[in-house]
Write an enzyme that holds these catalytic residues in place. Structure first.
Site, PDB file in Angstrom:
ATOM      1  N   SER A   1     -37.217  66.702 -68.584  1.00  0.00           N
ATOM      2  CA  SER A   1     -37.997  66.360 -67.389  1.00  0.00           C
ATOM      3  C   SER A   1     -37.833  64.885 -67.031  1.00  0.00           C
ATOM      4  O   SER A   1     -37.827  64.009 -67.908  1.00  0.00           O
ATOM      5  CB  SER A   1     -39.477  66.656 -67.624  1.00  0.00           C
TER       6      SER A   1
ATOM      7  N   THR B   1     -44.914  72.584 -64.498  1.00  0.00           N
ATOM      8  CA  THR B   1     -43.624  73.064 -64.022  1.00  0.00           C
ATOM      9  C   THR B   1     -43.290  74.403 -64.654  1.00  0.00           C
ATOM     10  O   THR B   1     -44.135  75.027 -65.311  1.00  0.00           O
ATOM     11  CB  THR B   1     -42.529  71.977 -64.211  1.00  0.00           C
TER      12      THR B   1
ATOM     13  N   LYS C   1     -46.401  77.457 -63.164  1.00  0.00           N
ATOM     14  CA  LYS C   1     -46.981  77.064 -61.868  1.00  0.00           C
ATOM     15  C   LYS C   1     -47.953  78.088 -61.279  1.00  0.00           C
ATOM     16  O   LYS C   1     -48.934  77.704 -60.645  1.00  0.00           O
ATOM     17  CB  LYS C   1     -45.871  76.775 -60.853  1.00  0.00           C
TER      18      LYS C   1
ATOM     19  N   ASP D   1     -45.627  70.060 -53.936  1.00  0.00           N
ATOM     20  CA  ASP D   1     -44.231  70.422 -53.639  1.00  0.00           C
ATOM     21  C   ASP D   1     -43.980  70.521 -52.133  1.00  0.00           C
ATOM     22  O   ASP D   1     -42.922  70.137 -51.641  1.00  0.00           O
ATOM     23  CB  ASP D   1     -43.865  71.767 -54.284  1.00  0.00           C
TER      24      ASP D   1
ATOM     25  N   GLY E   1     -37.896  82.218 -54.628  1.00  0.00           N
ATOM     26  CA  GLY E   1     -38.708  81.992 -55.827  1.00  0.00           C
ATOM     27  C   GLY E   1     -39.921  81.141 -55.499  1.00  0.00           C
ATOM     28  O   GLY E   1     -40.364  81.069 -54.353  1.00  0.00           O
ATOM     29  N   GLY E   2     -40.455  80.479 -56.531  1.00  0.00           N
ATOM     30  CA  GLY E   2     -41.665  79.667 -56.379  1.00  0.00           C
ATOM     31  C   GLY E   2     -41.467  78.514 -55.411  1.00  0.00           C
ATOM     32  O   GLY E   2     -42.328  78.235 -54.564  1.00  0.00           O
TER      33      GLY E   2
ATOM     34  N   GLY F   1     -31.816  66.787 -53.551  1.00  0.00           N
ATOM     35  CA  GLY F   1     -32.950  67.344 -54.284  1.00  0.00           C
ATOM     36  C   GLY F   1     -33.843  66.282 -54.899  1.00  0.00           C
ATOM     37  O   GLY F   1     -35.061  66.458 -54.995  1.00  0.00           O
TER      38      GLY F   1
END
Ligand SMILES: NC(=O)c1ccc[n+]([C@@H]2O[C@H](COP(=O)([O-])OP(=O)(O)OC[C@H]3O[C@@H](n4cnc5c(N)ncnc54)[C@H](OP(=O)(O)O)[C@@H]3O)[C@@H](O)[C@H]2O)c1
Length: 273
Positions: free
Chosen positions: A15, A62, A66, A102, A128-129, A240
Protein backbone atom coordinates in the site's frame (compact mmCIF):
# COMPACT_ATOMS: atom_id res chain seq x y z
CA UNK A 1 -1.30 13.35 22.40
CA UNK A 2 -0.39 12.12 18.92
CA UNK A 3 -3.00 10.61 16.68
CA UNK A 4 -2.80 7.22 15.00
CA UNK A 5 -4.21 6.21 11.62
CA UNK A 6 -4.11 3.04 9.53
CA UNK A 7 -5.07 1.39 6.29
CA UNK A 8 -6.64 -2.07 6.53
CA UNK A 9 -6.83 -4.66 3.76
CA UNK A 10 -5.30 -7.87 2.48
CA UNK A 11 -2.78 -7.81 0.82
CA UNK A 12 -1.58 -4.54 2.34
CA UNK A 13 2.23 -4.56 2.35
CA UNK A 14 2.48 -2.72 -0.98
CA UNK A 15 0.00 0.00 0.00
CA UNK A 16 1.19 3.52 -0.86
CA UNK A 17 -1.12 5.16 1.70
CA UNK A 18 1.34 5.12 4.67
CA UNK A 19 3.87 7.01 2.52
CA UNK A 20 1.33 9.56 1.33
CA UNK A 21 -0.14 10.35 4.77
CA UNK A 22 3.24 10.30 6.58
CA UNK A 23 4.52 12.87 4.09
CA UNK A 24 1.53 15.10 4.91
CA UNK A 25 2.22 14.79 8.67
CA UNK A 26 5.87 15.75 8.13
CA UNK A 27 4.96 18.67 5.90
CA UNK A 28 2.57 20.14 8.50
CA UNK A 29 4.52 19.03 11.58
CA UNK A 30 1.58 16.96 12.84
CA UNK A 31 2.24 14.55 15.71
CA UNK A 32 0.55 11.64 13.91
CA UNK A 33 1.43 8.21 12.63
CA UNK A 34 -0.10 6.00 9.91
CA UNK A 35 0.39 2.26 9.65
CA UNK A 36 -0.58 -0.56 7.27
CA UNK A 37 -2.50 -3.30 9.08
CA UNK A 38 -3.27 -6.61 7.38
CA UNK A 39 -6.71 -7.99 8.21
CA UNK A 40 -7.59 -11.22 6.36
CA UNK A 41 -10.98 -11.47 4.68
CA UNK A 42 -12.77 -13.44 7.42
CA UNK A 43 -11.32 -11.52 10.36
CA UNK A 44 -12.69 -8.03 9.83
CA UNK A 45 -14.84 -8.01 13.00
CA UNK A 46 -11.91 -8.93 15.27
CA UNK A 47 -9.65 -6.56 13.39
CA UNK A 48 -12.00 -3.61 13.89
CA UNK A 49 -12.30 -4.47 17.62
CA UNK A 50 -8.51 -4.40 17.84
CA UNK A 51 -8.37 -0.98 16.19
CA UNK A 52 -10.94 0.36 18.66
CA UNK A 53 -8.92 -1.05 21.57
CA UNK A 54 -5.81 0.85 20.54
CA UNK A 55 -8.03 3.94 20.10
CA UNK A 56 -7.18 4.40 16.45
CA UNK A 57 -8.31 7.88 15.34
CA UNK A 58 -9.22 6.88 11.80
CA UNK A 59 -8.47 4.37 9.07
CA UNK A 60 -8.71 3.72 5.36
CA UNK A 61 -10.32 0.54 4.07
CA UNK A 62 -9.24 -1.28 0.95
CA UNK A 63 -9.72 -4.64 -0.84
CA UNK A 64 -11.39 -6.92 0.30
CA UNK A 65 -13.21 -5.01 3.08
CA UNK A 66 -14.83 -1.96 1.44
CA UNK A 67 -18.38 -3.38 1.38
CA UNK A 68 -18.17 -5.66 4.44
CA UNK A 69 -16.95 -2.75 6.60
CA UNK A 70 -20.37 -1.06 6.22
CA UNK A 71 -21.69 -3.54 8.84
CA UNK A 72 -19.36 -2.23 11.54
CA UNK A 73 -20.19 1.46 11.15
CA UNK A 74 -22.30 3.40 13.67
CA UNK A 75 -22.80 6.36 11.35
CA UNK A 76 -22.74 6.56 7.58
CA UNK A 77 -21.98 9.63 5.48
CA UNK A 78 -24.14 10.24 2.39
CA UNK A 79 -21.27 9.43 -0.04
CA UNK A 80 -20.91 6.10 1.67
CA UNK A 81 -24.57 5.09 1.68
CA UNK A 82 -24.94 6.11 -1.98
CA UNK A 83 -22.04 3.93 -3.10
CA UNK A 84 -22.63 1.13 -0.61
CA UNK A 85 -18.95 0.90 0.24
CA UNK A 86 -16.60 2.64 2.65
CA UNK A 87 -12.94 3.63 2.29
CA UNK A 88 -12.47 6.14 5.13
CA UNK A 89 -13.50 5.78 8.79
CA UNK A 90 -13.41 8.28 11.64
CA UNK A 91 -13.29 6.90 15.20
CA UNK A 92 -14.85 9.29 17.67
CA UNK A 93 -14.59 7.69 21.15
CA UNK A 94 -15.56 4.27 19.81
CA UNK A 95 -18.25 5.60 17.47
CA UNK A 96 -17.26 4.75 13.88
CA UNK A 97 -18.40 6.96 11.03
CA UNK A 98 -17.82 5.89 7.42
CA UNK A 99 -17.15 7.98 4.32
CA UNK A 100 -16.34 7.16 0.73
CA UNK A 101 -13.73 9.48 -0.79
CA UNK A 102 -13.19 7.40 -3.96
CA UNK A 103 -15.93 9.30 -5.81
CA UNK A 104 -14.52 12.77 -5.14
CA UNK A 105 -10.99 11.43 -5.59
CA UNK A 106 -11.98 10.16 -9.02
CA UNK A 107 -13.65 13.44 -10.04
CA UNK A 108 -10.88 15.74 -8.87
CA UNK A 109 -8.45 15.30 -11.80
CA UNK A 110 -11.34 15.83 -14.27
CA UNK A 111 -12.36 19.04 -12.52
CA UNK A 112 -8.77 20.25 -12.32
CA UNK A 113 -8.62 20.01 -16.13
CA UNK A 114 -11.99 21.79 -16.49
CA UNK A 115 -13.44 18.86 -18.40
CA UNK A 116 -17.10 19.37 -19.23
CA UNK A 117 -18.58 16.19 -17.77
CA UNK A 118 -22.19 17.29 -18.19
CA UNK A 119 -22.05 17.07 -22.00
CA UNK A 120 -20.13 13.80 -22.05
CA UNK A 121 -20.89 10.32 -23.26
CA UNK A 122 -18.81 8.02 -21.08
CA UNK A 123 -17.42 4.54 -21.72
CA UNK A 124 -16.59 2.77 -18.44
CA UNK A 125 -14.64 -0.49 -18.50
CA UNK A 126 -15.28 -2.63 -15.42
CA UNK A 127 -18.14 -3.23 -13.01
CA UNK A 128 -16.45 -3.83 -9.66
CA UNK A 129 -16.33 -1.73 -6.49
CA UNK A 130 -14.38 1.15 -8.02
CA UNK A 131 -16.77 1.31 -11.01
CA UNK A 132 -19.66 1.87 -8.60
CA UNK A 133 -18.00 4.94 -7.04
CA UNK A 134 -17.17 6.23 -10.53
CA UNK A 135 -20.79 5.85 -11.70
CA UNK A 136 -21.96 7.78 -8.63
CA UNK A 137 -19.47 10.51 -9.59
CA UNK A 138 -20.72 10.76 -13.18
CA UNK A 139 -24.31 10.85 -11.90
CA UNK A 140 -23.42 13.65 -9.49
CA UNK A 141 -21.85 15.65 -12.34
CA UNK A 142 -24.80 14.88 -14.61
CA UNK A 143 -22.97 13.15 -17.48
CA UNK A 144 -25.14 12.67 -20.56
CA UNK A 145 -24.84 8.86 -20.68
CA UNK A 146 -22.65 5.99 -19.60
CA UNK A 147 -21.91 2.68 -21.33
CA UNK A 148 -20.72 0.10 -18.81
CA UNK A 149 -18.58 -2.59 -20.43
CA UNK A 150 -17.61 -5.64 -18.43
CA UNK A 151 -16.31 -9.16 -19.03
CA UNK A 152 -19.18 -10.51 -16.90
CA UNK A 153 -22.30 -8.90 -18.36
CA UNK A 154 -24.49 -9.60 -15.27
CA UNK A 155 -22.33 -7.28 -13.18
CA UNK A 156 -22.60 -4.55 -15.80
CA UNK A 157 -26.40 -5.05 -15.84
CA UNK A 158 -26.51 -4.57 -12.05
CA UNK A 159 -24.59 -1.31 -12.32
CA UNK A 160 -26.91 -0.10 -15.09
CA UNK A 161 -29.77 -0.51 -12.62
CA UNK A 162 -27.77 1.42 -10.03
CA UNK A 163 -26.97 4.21 -12.53
CA UNK A 164 -30.60 4.56 -13.59
CA UNK A 165 -31.72 4.74 -9.97
CA UNK A 166 -29.51 7.78 -9.48
CA UNK A 167 -30.75 9.34 -12.77
CA UNK A 168 -27.84 8.51 -15.06
CA UNK A 169 -28.71 7.16 -18.52
CA UNK A 170 -26.85 3.84 -18.84
CA UNK A 171 -26.46 0.68 -20.90
CA UNK A 172 -24.41 -2.51 -20.57
CA UNK A 173 -22.20 -4.34 -23.07
CA UNK A 174 -19.34 -6.84 -22.89
CA UNK A 175 -15.79 -5.62 -23.38
CA UNK A 176 -15.58 -7.66 -26.60
CA UNK A 177 -18.58 -5.81 -28.01
CA UNK A 178 -16.78 -2.45 -27.87
CA UNK A 179 -14.90 -3.26 -31.08
CA UNK A 180 -13.91 0.01 -32.79
CA UNK A 181 -16.52 2.17 -31.03
CA UNK A 182 -14.17 3.95 -28.57
CA UNK A 183 -14.20 7.01 -30.85
CA UNK A 184 -17.92 7.54 -30.08
CA UNK A 185 -17.19 8.55 -26.48
CA UNK A 186 -15.88 11.76 -24.89
CA UNK A 187 -14.48 10.12 -21.75
CA UNK A 188 -13.12 6.55 -21.55
CA UNK A 189 -12.26 5.09 -18.14
CA UNK A 190 -10.53 1.82 -17.32
CA UNK A 191 -11.79 0.59 -13.94
CA UNK A 192 -10.90 -3.07 -14.48
CA UNK A 193 -7.69 -4.43 -12.99
CA UNK A 194 -6.31 -4.98 -16.52
CA UNK A 195 -2.89 -3.33 -16.65
CA UNK A 196 -1.76 -4.27 -13.16
CA UNK A 197 0.06 -7.27 -14.63
CA UNK A 198 1.30 -5.15 -17.57
CA UNK A 199 -1.37 -6.60 -19.87
CA UNK A 200 -2.06 -4.94 -23.24
CA UNK A 201 -4.84 -2.32 -23.45
CA UNK A 202 -8.23 -4.01 -22.95
CA UNK A 203 -9.72 -2.20 -25.98
CA UNK A 204 -8.77 -0.60 -29.29
CA UNK A 205 -8.52 3.21 -29.11
CA UNK A 206 -8.60 3.61 -32.90
CA UNK A 207 -10.22 6.86 -33.99
CA UNK A 208 -10.03 8.78 -30.70
CA UNK A 209 -8.44 12.23 -30.89
CA UNK A 210 -6.94 15.07 -28.86
CA UNK A 211 -10.34 15.92 -27.36
CA UNK A 212 -10.93 12.42 -25.96
CA UNK A 213 -10.26 12.00 -22.24
CA UNK A 214 -8.67 8.65 -21.39
CA UNK A 215 -8.46 7.85 -17.67
CA UNK A 216 -6.89 4.71 -16.21
CA UNK A 217 -7.54 4.12 -12.51
CA UNK A 218 -4.88 1.39 -12.40
CA UNK A 219 -1.90 3.23 -10.85
CA UNK A 220 0.78 0.54 -10.82
CA UNK A 221 2.47 0.67 -13.27
CA UNK A 222 1.92 4.39 -13.84
CA UNK A 223 2.15 4.13 -17.64
CA UNK A 224 -0.19 1.31 -18.59
CA UNK A 225 -0.45 0.14 -22.19
CA UNK A 226 -3.97 1.63 -22.25
CA UNK A 227 -2.55 5.10 -21.47
CA UNK A 228 0.38 4.61 -23.87
CA UNK A 229 -2.07 3.89 -26.70
CA UNK A 230 -4.08 6.99 -25.71
CA UNK A 231 -0.93 9.12 -25.71
CA UNK A 232 -0.16 7.95 -29.26
CA UNK A 233 -3.50 9.50 -30.26
CA UNK A 234 -2.68 12.75 -28.40
CA UNK A 235 -5.68 12.20 -26.12
CA UNK A 236 -6.03 13.95 -22.75
CA UNK A 237 -4.73 11.34 -20.33
CA UNK A 238 -5.33 11.00 -16.59
CA UNK A 239 -3.22 8.70 -14.43
CA UNK A 240 -4.51 6.33 -11.74
CA UNK A 241 -2.21 7.92 -9.18
CA UNK A 242 -4.22 11.15 -9.51
CA UNK A 243 -7.35 9.40 -8.19
CA UNK A 244 -5.33 7.75 -5.45
CA UNK A 245 -3.99 11.13 -4.40
CA UNK A 246 -7.45 12.73 -4.64
CA UNK A 247 -9.06 10.16 -2.32
CA UNK A 248 -6.14 10.44 0.13
CA UNK A 249 -6.38 14.24 0.21
CA UNK A 250 -10.12 14.07 0.91
CA UNK A 251 -9.55 11.51 3.71
CA UNK A 252 -6.87 13.78 5.18
CA UNK A 253 -9.32 16.69 5.21
CA UNK A 254 -12.02 14.61 6.93
CA UNK A 255 -9.60 13.45 9.66
CA UNK A 256 -7.69 16.66 10.28
CA UNK A 257 -10.18 19.38 9.35
CA UNK A 258 -7.63 21.26 7.28
CA UNK A 259 -6.52 21.44 3.67
CA UNK A 260 -4.28 18.56 2.60
CA UNK A 261 -0.69 19.42 1.57
CA UNK A 262 -1.30 18.06 -1.93
CA UNK A 263 2.15 18.67 -3.38
CA UNK A 264 4.01 17.02 -0.51
CA UNK A 265 1.66 14.04 -0.77
CA UNK A 266 2.17 13.85 -4.54
CA UNK A 267 5.95 13.97 -4.18
CA UNK A 268 5.88 11.11 -1.68
CA UNK A 269 3.58 9.05 -3.90
CA UNK A 270 5.61 9.54 -7.07
CA UNK A 271 8.79 8.73 -5.14
CA UNK A 272 7.21 5.33 -4.42
CA UNK A 273 7.14 4.33 -8.10
N1 LIG B 1 -6.50 4.86 -8.47
C1 LIG B 1 -7.23 4.58 -7.42
O1 LIG B 1 -7.34 5.36 -6.47
C2 LIG B 1 -8.00 3.29 -7.37
C3 LIG B 1 -9.09 3.14 -6.50
C4 LIG B 1 -9.79 1.92 -6.49
C5 LIG B 1 -9.37 0.88 -7.32
N2 LIG B 1 -8.30 1.07 -8.15
C6 LIG B 1 -7.87 -0.01 -9.07
O2 LIG B 1 -8.98 -0.33 -9.90
C7 LIG B 1 -9.00 -1.71 -10.22
C8 LIG B 1 -10.40 -2.28 -9.94
O3 LIG B 1 -10.67 -2.18 -8.55
P1 LIG B 1 -12.04 -2.73 -7.91
O4 LIG B 1 -11.98 -2.44 -6.47
O5 LIG B 1 -13.20 -2.26 -8.70
O6 LIG B 1 -11.86 -4.32 -8.16
P2 LIG B 1 -13.02 -5.43 -8.28
O7 LIG B 1 -14.22 -5.03 -7.54
O8 LIG B 1 -12.33 -6.71 -7.98
O9 LIG B 1 -13.39 -5.40 -9.87
C9 LIG B 1 -12.47 -5.85 -10.84
C10 LIG B 1 -12.98 -5.52 -12.23
O10 LIG B 1 -11.97 -5.88 -13.19
C11 LIG B 1 -12.50 -6.81 -14.13
N3 LIG B 1 -11.43 -7.73 -14.53
C12 LIG B 1 -10.46 -8.28 -13.75
N4 LIG B 1 -9.64 -9.05 -14.48
C13 LIG B 1 -10.10 -9.01 -15.76
C14 LIG B 1 -9.68 -9.60 -16.99
N5 LIG B 1 -8.60 -10.40 -17.05
N6 LIG B 1 -10.38 -9.33 -18.12
C15 LIG B 1 -11.45 -8.51 -18.08
N7 LIG B 1 -11.90 -7.91 -16.94
C16 LIG B 1 -11.24 -8.16 -15.80
C17 LIG B 1 -13.61 -7.51 -13.41
O11 LIG B 1 -14.50 -8.07 -14.35
P3 LIG B 1 -15.48 -9.29 -13.95
O12 LIG B 1 -16.66 -8.65 -13.28
O13 LIG B 1 -15.83 -9.92 -15.25
O14 LIG B 1 -14.71 -10.18 -13.03
C18 LIG B 1 -14.24 -6.32 -12.64
O15 LIG B 1 -15.01 -5.52 -13.49
C19 LIG B 1 -7.88 -2.34 -9.40
O16 LIG B 1 -6.77 -2.50 -10.25
C20 LIG B 1 -7.56 -1.31 -8.36
O17 LIG B 1 -6.19 -1.32 -7.98
C21 LIG B 1 -7.62 2.25 -8.20
Amino acid sequence: MGKTFAVIGDPIDHSLSPNIHSAAFRELNLDCSYIAYRIPKDELGDGVEGLKKIKIDGFNVTIPHKVEMMKYLDKIDESCSLIGAVNTVVNNDGVLKGYNTDMDGFLEPLKKRNIDISNSNVLLLGAGGAARAIIAGFAKEKAKSITIANRTIEKADNLVEFAKKISLDANAITIDEIGESAKNYNIIVNATSIGLQKEPSPISLEGIDEKTVVYDIVYMPMNTDFLKKAKEKNAIIIFGYEMLLGQAARAFEIWHGMEAPYNAMKKALLGGF
